[in-house]
Design an enzyme around this catalytic site. Structure first.
Site, PDB file in Angstrom:
ATOM      1  N   HIS A  57       7.374  -1.605  -5.291  1.00 17.40           N
ATOM      2  CA  HIS A  57       6.847  -1.013  -3.420  1.00 17.40           C
ATOM      3  C   HIS A  57       5.980  -0.308  -3.727  1.00 17.40           C
ATOM      4  O   HIS A  57       5.065  -0.026  -3.359  1.00 17.40           O
ATOM      5  CB  HIS A  57       7.419  -0.499  -2.553  1.00 17.40           C
ATOM      6  N   HIS A 152       4.915  -4.851  -3.026  1.00 17.06           N
ATOM      7  CA  HIS A 152       6.086  -5.012  -1.736  1.00 17.06           C
ATOM      8  C   HIS A 152       5.994  -3.656  -0.382  1.00 17.06           C
ATOM      9  O   HIS A 152       5.741  -3.171  -0.799  1.00 17.06           O
ATOM     10  CB  HIS A 152       7.720  -5.326  -1.536  1.00 17.06           C
TER      11      HIS A 152
END
Length: 226
Positions: A57, A152
């Site tokens: 992420h 992400h």
């Protein structure tokens, strides 16, 4: 129907090992149409982030230092999702983390606040058995542009999931529209019948005699014709 498309990012994979939520996003849809309302926050996890998770992420602990704690945003989050149906890709993962965070605050588990939880990963596996069914694969399959998804991110992933879900359930929408149209046509055809144009023909003598015999047979048997 009010639906919320939800996604989280975390410090690692296992809430029972003390990992925490660091980003949460919830995107609202009403009657299968986006309302442009969403809930999105970064959260200070008060712990280190696993290197593997950060590669996924791209969120660093330094970035999260001045962000609120989950305890500070919990009530606002629950108020936003309350009563809605949650749509989550790989729901057990996100629900597990949210239940852990809520339990830390002695709050009820997530399902007690919503009308239901739908796992789109489970849906996709049933619709596309043996195929890759992560969010990127589903975007490719349904022709949804995910070119901005280099890492992400909870908000982008929740928005993409909403598009994927609509594509996955489009047949249901078409069926409902067809049923609605059919019902309307049936009602209209019933209303448009003009009974005044019907001709009334008097019964013949033979039909009257036959009817009288039927009434008399009912009387003899003790049955009532009325």
């Amino acid at each position: 129907m009010r639906q919320i498309f939800l996604d989280t990012e975390t410090t690692g994979l296992y809430p029972d090992q003390g990992h925490r939520i660091i980003e949460i996003a919830a995107v609202e849809m009403l009657n299968r149409r986006p309302t442009q309302r969403h809930f999105h926050l970064y959260i200070n996890p008060e712990r280190e982030i696993d290197a593997g998770a950060q590669e996924v992420h791209g969120i660093s602990l330094e970035f999260l230092q001045d962000k609120p704690l989950f305890a500070q945003i919990a009530q606002d989050f629950i108020a936003f999702i309350r009563g809605a149906e949650l749509i989550i890709h790989n729901a057990p993962f996100d629900v597990g983390f949210l239940n852990m965070e809520l339990s830390r605050l002695s709050m009820d588990p997530l399902p007690s606040f919503v009308s239901g939880i739908v796992d789109t990963l489970k849906m996709a596996k049933e619709m596309r058995p043996g195929q890759r069914n992560n969010l990127d694969a589903l975007c490719r399959h349904y022709g949804i542009d995910n070119s901005q998804r280099t890492l992400h991110g909870a908000l982008l992933d929740a928005e993409l999931l909403a598009d994927v879900y609509i594509a996955m359930t489009r047949g249901q929408e078409s069926l409902l529209m067809e049923l609605s149209t059919s019902e309307q046509q049936t009602m209209q055809s019933h209303i448009e019948v003009d009974f005044s144009a019907m001709k009334r023909l008097p019964p013949s003598e033979e039909e009257l005699a036959s009817h009288q015999q039927y009434i008399e047979s009912l009387s003899k048997s003790g049955a009532s014709p009325w």
